[in-house]
Design an enzyme around this catalytic site. Structure first.
Site, PDB file in Angstrom:
ATOM      1  N   LYS A 163       1.463  -1.407   0.416  1.00 23.66           N
ATOM      2  CA  LYS A 163      -0.578   0.174   0.322  1.00 23.66           C
ATOM      3  C   LYS A 163       0.750   1.422   0.108  1.00 23.66           C
ATOM      4  O   LYS A 163       2.588   1.654   0.151  1.00 23.66           O
ATOM      5  CB  LYS A 163      -1.088   0.468   1.353  1.00 23.66           C
ATOM      6  CG  LYS A 163      -1.555  -1.475   0.997  1.00 23.66           C
ATOM      7  CD  LYS A 163      -2.637  -1.126  -0.007  1.00 23.66           C
ATOM      8  CE  LYS A 163      -2.910  -2.755  -0.392  1.00 23.66           C
ATOM      9  NZ  LYS A 163      -3.780  -3.740   0.414  1.00 23.66           N
TER      10      LYS A 163
HETATM   11  C1  LIG Z   1      -5.039  -4.926   0.894  1.00 27.87           C
HETATM   12  C2  LIG Z   1      -6.385  -4.485   0.833  1.00 27.87           C
HETATM   13  C3  LIG Z   1      -7.797  -4.838   1.473  1.00 27.87           C
HETATM   14  C4  LIG Z   1      -6.610  -5.547   2.884  1.00 27.87           C
HETATM   15  O1  LIG Z   1      -5.826  -4.950   3.458  1.00 27.87           O
HETATM   16  P1  LIG Z   1      -5.062  -5.713   4.614  1.00 27.87           P
HETATM   17  O2  LIG Z   1      -4.074  -4.194   5.577  1.00 27.87           O
HETATM   18  O3  LIG Z   1      -4.047  -6.420   3.568  1.00 27.87           O
HETATM   19  O4  LIG Z   1      -6.059  -6.685   5.423  1.00 27.87           O
HETATM   20  C5  LIG Z   1      -8.645  -4.517   1.821  1.00 27.87           C
HETATM   21  N1  LIG Z   1      -9.495  -4.292   0.670  1.00 27.87           N
HETATM   22  C6  LIG Z   1      -8.176  -4.106  -0.266  1.00 27.87           C
HETATM   23  C7  LIG Z   1      -8.840  -2.991  -1.281  1.00 27.87           C
HETATM   24  C8  LIG Z   1      -6.986  -3.797  -0.887  1.00 27.87           C
HETATM   25  O5  LIG Z   1      -6.211  -4.297  -1.425  1.00 27.87           O
END
Ligand SMILES: *Cc1c(COP(=O)(O)O)cnc(C)c1O
Length: 400
Positions: free
Chosen positions: A198
């Protein structure tokens, strides 16, 4: 001498060409490393003052009233569903073009995911695709801000309000994104992710932001065993030993060793997102003349794009290869790519267990064609050219 030098440069260039370019890599500075090391040496590594500071900084950055740090966005999704009382007989409207965690948790809660189709060129659900799916069982809508762009939220907010449905935004891709000149997270409830791919990371982590005081208190309590929210003891930097269970809860807290990384990353977020935007513009320019590659279209209501991902669609009908072959050809040329996402209703468990009553033409069209190109702040401009050259070369060798 000069000859040696030239040979050396050539060696280096061919070396660079052979180094695998991943599709994503976190941007970790020496300051980040030092900050984490300091926490490791401090004697207090789990949730404490750094977590609180990170939460306050996120509140300031997004203008959200409450922020609760969690071990992941998935944890946030679980707590949101749990706190909303979602269970058997309830329906949750969300896209199938999303990360599996949302659908997994809806299903694990005993509720039914109901998939709204997406706009073909933004990959996001709209009030128009949601409306026909609203039933008496609909309790919750979870739209996804996609790739760093913002979902067209206002009409969805209106729908939710009129039908008395809860709305929670999946903002995993959208830290720094602005919708109609306001940062995502400023109003309502939104969940951010700090997974390493992210825009900023805490190793693993997430943040639940909301303007609802009651919900915030509940999430905060559920995050840590359901203990009272005021149980933090300033002197011992820990839970007051007398804290009591108010309701059965979970264990989704974010340790300080992670939170401190988030504090440093957040300070650099605007700079990191600016670099992402520059790289994205380079891609758009260089890909404009490449046939069979279709970029996404930025919605007008996205007044600031966080460029979490650079997604293209391969025109498989004319390019002469499938998207999966395209990805493996790029891999053999040293270019990593990602897939965000393979439609959830097309995955094994959900194919076997969900009724296929949905018509999701835009989701399915994109699911077969999307591909995320390398995009991360430490990439060099030349890396974009290298990716585009590799794409051209793959397409040249396959196009009939
Ligand atoms: C990465 C992601 C998540 C989950 O995030 P985590 O922190 O890995 O649990 C949920 N929704 C979307 C659209 C994502 O890209």
């Amino acid at each position: 001498m000069l000859h040696d030098l030239v040979a050396n440069v050539k060696d280096q260039q061919s070396l660079m060409k052979n180094i695998f370019l991943p599709f994503s890599r976190p941007s970790i500075s020496e300051t980040d490393i030092a900050a984490v090391a300091e926490i490791l040496r401090s004697g207090w590594i789990t949730t404490g003052t750094k977590c609180t500071e990170f939460e306050q900084n996120i509140c300031e950055y997004t203008s959200s009233r409450h922020a609760i740090a969690l071990s992941s966005a998935t944890a946030g999704m679980h707590l949101a569903l749990y706190a909303s009382g979602i269970g058997p007989g309830d329906e949750v409207i969300t896209p199938s073009m999303t990360w599996v965690s949302t659908i997994n948790l809806i299903t694990a809660c005993g509720a039914t995911p109901v998939f709204a189709d997406i706009d073909r060129d933004s990959l996001m659900i709209t009030a128009d695709t949601i409306t026909p799916l609203i039933s008496r069982q609909t309790r919750l809508i979870i739209p996804v801000h996609y790739a760093g762009a913002a979902v067209e939220l206002e009409p969805i907010q209106d729908l939710a309000r009129e039908n008395n449905i809860i709305l929670i935004e999946d903002a995993a891709h959208a830290i720094g994104t602005e919708y109609r000149n306001k940062r995502v997270g400023a109003n309502g409830s939104a969940i951010f992710s700090f997974h390493p791919i992210k825009n900023i990371t805490t190793g693993e982590g997430g943040m639940f932001c909301t303007d609802d005081q009651t919900l915030a208190d509940r999430i905060r309590r559920l995050r840590f065993h359901g203990l009272g929210v005021d149980a933090y003891d300033r002197q011992t930097h820990g839970r007051a030993p007398q804290a009591e269970v108010q309701e059965p809860g979970f264990k989704y807290n974010l340790p300080d060793m992670n939170a401190v990384l988030g504090i440093g990353q957040l300070q650099r977020l605007d700079e990191l997102n600016k670099r992402r935007a520059t790289l994205a513009q380079l891609y758009l320019q260089q890909l404009a003349s490449v046939e069979h590659i279709i970029p996404l279209i930025q919605p007008e209501s996205t007044t600031h794009h966080a460029w979490h991902l650079f997604i293209i669609r391969l025109d498989i009908d004319r390019a002469g290869i499938s998207r999966d072959t395209f990805m493996s050809e790029l891999k053999s040329k040293g270019i990593g790519t990602g897939l965000h996402f393979r439609a959830v209703h097309k995955q094994k468990y959900y194919k076997e267990h969900l009724q296929s009553k949905y018509e999701l033409p835009n989701t399915e069209w994109n699911s077969e064609r999307i591909c995320s190109l390398p995009l991360f702040p430490d990439m060099r401009d030349e890396d974009v050219t290298r990716v585009v050259d590799a794409i051209k070369s793959v397409l040249r060798s396959t196009t009939k």
